[in-house]
Design a protein around this motif. Structure first.
Motif, short mmCIF file in Angstrom:
data_model
loop_
_atom_site.label_atom_id
_atom_site.label_comp_id
_atom_site.label_asym_id
_atom_site.label_seq_id
_atom_site.Cartn_x
_atom_site.Cartn_y
_atom_site.Cartn_z
N HIS A 82 -4.70 4.00 15.37
CA HIS A 82 -3.46 4.79 15.41
C HIS A 82 -2.54 4.28 14.29
O HIS A 82 -2.86 3.28 13.64
CB HIS A 82 -2.78 4.71 16.78
N GLN A 89 -2.33 10.83 12.03
CA GLN A 89 -1.25 10.68 12.98
C GLN A 89 0.06 10.58 12.20
O GLN A 89 0.05 10.23 11.02
CB GLN A 89 -1.40 9.40 13.81
N PHE A 106 7.39 7.14 18.52
CA PHE A 106 6.58 8.28 18.94
C PHE A 106 5.37 8.40 18.03
O PHE A 106 5.35 7.84 16.93
CB PHE A 106 7.40 9.59 18.92
N GLY A 107 4.34 9.10 18.49
CA GLY A 107 3.15 9.30 17.68
C GLY A 107 2.54 10.64 18.00
O GLY A 107 2.41 11.01 19.17
N1 PHE Z 1 -0.21 5.30 19.21
C1 PHE Z 1 -0.29 6.12 20.39
C2 PHE Z 1 -1.69 6.74 20.44
O1 PHE Z 1 -2.39 6.76 19.47
C3 PHE Z 1 0.78 7.18 20.41
C4 PHE Z 1 2.16 6.62 20.58
C5 PHE Z 1 2.91 6.22 19.49
C6 PHE Z 1 2.70 6.49 21.85
C7 PHE Z 1 4.18 5.68 19.65
C8 PHE Z 1 3.96 5.96 22.04
C9 PHE Z 1 4.69 5.58 20.93
O2 PHE Z 1 -2.14 7.22 21.47
#
Ligand code: PHE
Length: 350
Positions: free
Chosen positions: A180, A220, A318-319
């Motif tokens: 991620h 992402q 967030f992602g």
């Molecule tokens: N990195 C997480 C994923 O790949 C997504 C995410 C990013 C969630 C930032 C919360 C905060 O599933």
């Protein structure tokens, strides 16, 4: 035939051909010349074909010699053609139709993934976020440990990981393809002081079977905002504004609890289905809602890990998967289309 004999023969053919070429003075004769010295039944072509029956050690030298002769004849032919055309423009006019349109140069276009990534980044840039990129080959340290996911913790199962074939002294594999873009949260905070407002677009990799909704490599876009006094309301307001810009001003959003080890509380964010306006249809799997990202308030352990005092600073992260967002916006049914290089698909976006 020995190698020397063959070389003499090639040189002889070349000499005779060039001599004959000098006597050619119109295009039909030029064509006859080409057939008899370079055509399929010409001495040179026959000789090149018989190379295979020579002893292996003689082949490369003679092959190279014959190729050079052939290239010499090709160049002489096109030189002669140009000379004849210059001397007899009316004959040349038959050979080259100058009224034919030229070859069109194909026009390239921007890949749909690049397009949506730029669109999303622009939406956040207009809200004061800067855009940063990071490495795709990442340390376990940033991909997991700094994100409150210790070694051998079951939460690691959330990300099927492609490991780099390299072991450290403890027999652990410390390097991987990032699963991620979240490792950039830690990298950015480590190297700057608050306030932080960034979005991070980039490629990620997972050891996963592919299907219409999953690719083993995908993009992402991570977001991170850290400052004094940032609260859950800021997360909701920012992401709500983003959803309105991407999917229209009438969008409703829904946040539900979700678990990610590096945020507390963690949420997933959905928008009401822009196709059926929430009534339920195929796009929203008849729920009326479409999940578009994971998010949450940055976990105090993550802040502490990078040397931020969680009693002073708070933040949200967030992602999201931009291909998923593009699929929703454009009604694309299979994520694998983004990476199968089918021009019929790609051209629709340029
Ligand atoms: N990195 C997480 C994923 O790949 C997504 C995410 C990013 C969630 C930032 C919360 C905060 O599933």
């Amino acid at each position: 035939m020995s190698e020397i004999d063959s070389m003499t023969q090639v040189a002889d053919i070349q000499a005779r051909a060039l001599l004959a070429l000098a006597a050619v003075d119109d295009l039909p004769a030029l064509d006859e010349w080409r057939v008899s010295f370079m055509g399929r039944r010409s001495a040179l072509t026959q000789l090149m074909r018989s190379l295979g029956s020579l002893p292996a050690e003689d082949r490369p030298a003679l092959g190279a010699f014959a190729n050079t002769a052939r290239r010499t004849l090709e160049e002489a032919l096109s030189d002669r053609r140009r000379e004849i055309a210059r001397a007899q423009p009316e004959a040349a006019a038959d050979a080259i139709d100058v009224t034919l349109p030229g070859w069109p140069t194909p026009r390239g276009g921007i890949h749909p993934t690049t397009r949506i990534v730029r669109e999303i980044c622009a939406a956040f840039a207009s809200m004061g976020f800067s855009v940063v990129e990071g490495p795709e080959i990442e340390w376990d340290h940033y991909n997991f440990e700094m994100l409150n996911i210790p070694r051998h913790h079951p939460a690691r199962d959330m990300w099927d990981t492609l490991w780099i074939d390299f072991e450290d002294a403890d027999g652990e594999r410390p390097m991987l393809l990032r699963t991620h873009t979240s490792p950039m949260q830690a990298r950015i905070m480590e190297s700057t002081r608050p306030p932080v407002r960034v979005v991070v677009p980039g490629k990620c990799y997972r050891y996963e079977a592919t299907d219409p909704r999953h690719e083993w490599h995908f993009y992402q876009i991570e977001g991170l905002a850290v400052d004094r006094g940032i609260a859950m309301t800021d997360l909701k307001g920012t992401l709500y504004e983003f959803a309105r810009r991407m999917f229209g001003v009438d969008r409703k959003v829904r946040f539900r609890c979700d678990y990610f080890p590096f945020v507390e509380p963690g949420v997933d964010m959905s928008i009401d289905c822009f196709l059926c306006q929430g009534d339920g249809c195929r796009v929203c799997s008849h729920t009326g809602w479409i999940e578009i990202m994971g998010a949450g308030m940055v976990h105090p352990n993550v802040l502490e890990g990078v040397g931020y005092d969680p009693n002073i600073y708070t933040g949200f992260a967030f992602g999201m998967g931009p291909e998923r967002i593009s699929m929703l916006k454009h009604g694309i049914e299979d994520i694998r289309l983004f990476y199968s290089n089918d021009l019929r698909f790609l051209r629709q976006f340029s």
